[in-house]
Design a protein around this motif. Sequence first.
Motif, PDB file in Angstrom:
ATOM      1  N   GLY A   8       0.792  -1.232   0.000  1.00  0.00           N
ATOM      2  CA  GLY A   8       0.000   0.000   0.000  1.00  0.00           C
ATOM      3  C   GLY A   8       0.821   1.277   0.000  1.00  0.00           C
ATOM      4  O   GLY A   8       0.272   2.368  -0.109  1.00  0.00           O
ATOM      5  N   LYS A   9       2.152   1.156   0.150  1.00  0.00           N
ATOM      6  CA  LYS A   9       2.982   2.363   0.045  1.00  0.00           C
ATOM      7  C   LYS A   9       3.139   2.707  -1.442  1.00  0.00           C
ATOM      8  O   LYS A   9       2.797   1.905  -2.318  1.00  0.00           O
ATOM      9  CB  LYS A   9       4.349   2.129   0.696  1.00  0.00           C
ATOM     10  N   TRP A  10       3.675   3.905  -1.721  1.00  0.00           N
ATOM     11  CA  TRP A  10       3.882   4.357  -3.100  1.00  0.00           C
ATOM     12  C   TRP A  10       5.368   4.574  -3.362  1.00  0.00           C
ATOM     13  O   TRP A  10       6.043   5.239  -2.579  1.00  0.00           O
ATOM     14  CB  TRP A  10       3.141   5.666  -3.353  1.00  0.00           C
ATOM     15  N   GLN A  23      12.320  -4.014 -13.816  1.00  0.00           N
ATOM     16  CA  GLN A  23      12.451  -5.118 -12.850  1.00  0.00           C
ATOM     17  C   GLN A  23      12.113  -4.649 -11.442  1.00  0.00           C
ATOM     18  O   GLN A  23      11.444  -5.360 -10.682  1.00  0.00           O
ATOM     19  CB  GLN A  23      13.881  -5.694 -12.875  1.00  0.00           C
ATOM     20  N   ILE A  24      12.585  -3.465 -11.089  1.00  0.00           N
ATOM     21  CA  ILE A  24      12.305  -2.934  -9.747  1.00  0.00           C
ATOM     22  C   ILE A  24      10.795  -2.813  -9.545  1.00  0.00           C
ATOM     23  O   ILE A  24      10.267  -3.207  -8.502  1.00  0.00           O
ATOM     24  CB  ILE A  24      13.019  -1.575  -9.545  1.00  0.00           C
ATOM     25  N   CYS A  25      10.102  -2.299 -10.566  1.00  0.00           N
ATOM     26  CA  CYS A  25       8.637  -2.151 -10.453  1.00  0.00           C
ATOM     27  C   CYS A  25       7.969  -3.510 -10.283  1.00  0.00           C
ATOM     28  O   CYS A  25       7.065  -3.669  -9.439  1.00  0.00           O
ATOM     29  CB  CYS A  25       8.079  -1.447 -11.685  1.00  0.00           C
ATOM     30  N   LEU A  26       8.403  -4.492 -11.067  1.00  0.00           N
ATOM     31  CA  LEU A  26       7.818  -5.839 -10.948  1.00  0.00           C
ATOM     32  C   LEU A  26       8.093  -6.405  -9.555  1.00  0.00           C
ATOM     33  O   LEU A  26       7.232  -7.029  -8.936  1.00  0.00           O
ATOM     34  CB  LEU A  26       8.387  -6.762 -12.034  1.00  0.00           C
ATOM     35  N   GLY A  27       9.309  -6.169  -9.062  1.00  0.00           N
ATOM     36  CA  GLY A  27       9.669  -6.661  -7.730  1.00  0.00           C
ATOM     37  C   GLY A  27       8.850  -6.008  -6.637  1.00  0.00           C
ATOM     38  O   GLY A  27       8.344  -6.679  -5.724  1.00  0.00           O
ATOM     39  N   LEU A  28       8.680  -4.690  -6.728  1.00  0.00           N
ATOM     40  CA  LEU A  28       7.888  -3.975  -5.715  1.00  0.00           C
ATOM     41  C   LEU A  28       6.448  -4.468  -5.716  1.00  0.00           C
ATOM     42  O   LEU A  28       5.810  -4.569  -4.657  1.00  0.00           O
ATOM     43  CB  LEU A  28       7.915  -2.465  -5.997  1.00  0.00           C
ATOM     44  N   SER A  29       5.942  -4.798  -6.905  1.00  0.00           N
ATOM     45  CA  SER A  29       4.541  -5.231  -7.010  1.00  0.00           C
ATOM     46  C   SER A  29       4.319  -6.547  -6.245  1.00  0.00           C
ATOM     47  O   SER A  29       3.228  -6.789  -5.749  1.00  0.00           O
ATOM     48  CB  SER A  29       4.126  -5.383  -8.476  1.00  0.00           C
ATOM     49  N   GLN A  30       5.354  -7.351  -6.134  1.00  0.00           N
ATOM     50  CA  GLN A  30       5.212  -8.607  -5.375  1.00  0.00           C
ATOM     51  C   GLN A  30       4.945  -8.341  -3.897  1.00  0.00           C
ATOM     52  O   GLN A  30       4.450  -9.206  -3.186  1.00  0.00           O
ATOM     53  CB  GLN A  30       6.486  -9.465  -5.505  1.00  0.00           C
ATOM     54  N   TYR A  31       5.296  -7.156  -3.457  1.00  0.00           N
ATOM     55  CA  TYR A  31       5.068  -6.775  -2.052  1.00  0.00           C
ATOM     56  C   TYR A  31       3.851  -5.863  -1.904  1.00  0.00           C
ATOM     57  O   TYR A  31       3.654  -5.251  -0.858  1.00  0.00           O
ATOM     58  CB  TYR A  31       6.320  -6.088  -1.485  1.00  0.00           C
ATOM     59  N   GLY A  32       3.073  -5.726  -2.979  1.00  0.00           N
ATOM     60  CA  GLY A  32       1.855  -4.908  -2.909  1.00  0.00           C
ATOM     61  C   GLY A  32       2.123  -3.417  -2.894  1.00  0.00           C
ATOM     62  O   GLY A  32       1.275  -2.635  -2.463  1.00  0.00           O
ATOM     63  N   CYS A  33       3.303  -3.015  -3.351  1.00  0.00           N
ATOM     64  CA  CYS A  33       3.658  -1.591  -3.356  1.00  0.00           C
ATOM     65  C   CYS A  33       3.147  -0.939  -4.648  1.00  0.00           C
ATOM     66  O   CYS A  33       3.371  -1.463  -5.740  1.00  0.00           O
ATOM     67  CB  CYS A  33       5.181  -1.465  -3.266  1.00  0.00           C
ATOM     68  N   GLY A  56      -3.306  -6.054  -9.390  1.00  0.00           N
ATOM     69  CA  GLY A  56      -3.967  -5.334  -8.298  1.00  0.00           C
ATOM     70  C   GLY A  56      -3.169  -4.162  -7.767  1.00  0.00           C
ATOM     71  O   GLY A  56      -3.499  -3.617  -6.703  1.00  0.00           O
ATOM     72  N   ILE A  57      -2.132  -3.776  -8.493  1.00  0.00           N
ATOM     73  CA  ILE A  57      -1.283  -2.659  -8.058  1.00  0.00           C
ATOM     74  C   ILE A  57      -1.837  -1.352  -8.625  1.00  0.00           C
ATOM     75  O   ILE A  57      -2.257  -1.304  -9.784  1.00  0.00           O
ATOM     76  CB  ILE A  57       0.167  -2.874  -8.569  1.00  0.00           C
ATOM     77  N   GLN A  58      -1.817  -0.288  -7.815  1.00  0.00           N
ATOM     78  CA  GLN A  58      -2.207   1.028  -8.326  1.00  0.00           C
ATOM     79  C   GLN A  58      -1.003   1.678  -9.013  1.00  0.00           C
ATOM     80  O   GLN A  58       0.127   1.574  -8.508  1.00  0.00           O
ATOM     81  CB  GLN A  58      -2.674   1.928  -7.190  1.00  0.00           C
TER      82      GLN A  58
END
Length: 235
Positions: A8-10, A23-33, A56-58
């Motif tokens: 839920g963080k941005w 890759q960083i964006c894909l990785g962050l998405s795994q944590y719901g960021c 489900g990522i914003q």
Amino acid sequence: MKKADIHGKWALVTGASRGVGRQICLGLSQYGCNVVLHSREVAHTQALAAELIAKGIQVRHVEAELSDQKQVDKMLTELLINGPAIDILYNNAAVMGSFRGDWTNVPAEDFRKCFEVNVITLIQICHRLIPPMIKRRWGRIINVTSGIKDQPELIAYALSKAAVDKFVADTVCRLKDTGVLMNLLDPGWLRTDMGGPNAPGAVESVLPGALVPALIDDGTTGQLIRAQDYAGKTI
Ligand SMILES: NC(=O)c1ccc[n+]([C@@H]2O[C@H](COP(=O)([O-])OP(=O)(O)OC[C@H]3O[C@@H](n4cnc5c(N)ncnc54)[C@H](OP(=O)(O)O)[C@@H]3O)[C@@H](O)[C@H]2O)c1
């Protein structure tokens, strides 16, 4: 590793359209960021956005040519007024310039371009986004550096990354006890548009290491984190 909950963080990721940034964006998405995707044109980040939204990522998009301070200023002002509060900043976008066959003849323009994008804009983004992080008493800033050495043909790029290292080293004292951590990330030499086809590492090997400075929750700050130290491991 003691991990922060970034669900839920941005995060703002510059240079998100391809290579390490993607890759960083894909990785962050795994944590719901959730992610603000930066590139030079919104069209460059549309495909990645669709991939993230499906998980489900914003997602938000921002665009700016990072050698143009007017565009950088406009992007940051709009983001600060209309965008979500940024908790995590990946200053990932960079330019390298051409490999100069004659290392004794590197045009001044190479230095100007590398310093404008890789140093001046990076610092500008930090300076604008850090105060709101301090107010919220939480932030993670990840400035992407490089292990480049012994390549005077690319000295403009190498010097710009050394300047980023110095910026981090000299800034962290002002972030003490603020909840804002600032670290350096060396992704390793990877097969991207910048790294070229002869690089030893696949771009995917930047994960999970590239996420360590975003997830870190033990006060680590001012440090160099090498993504390749974590390649093939669980963090
Ligand atoms: N690849 C390596 O081997 C390696 C090694 C050490 C360090 N690094 C560092 O890792 C980071 C990412 O590198 P990469 O290999 O992923 O690079 P890349 O594949 O060339 O991707 C560059 C990204 O930055 C954006 N960008 C480039 N020039 C820009 C400009 N003038 N203004 C705004 N955005 C710009 C691009 O957006 P557009 O879609 O708009 O073009 C793209 O998203 C860089 O900081 C680099 O120095 C890379």
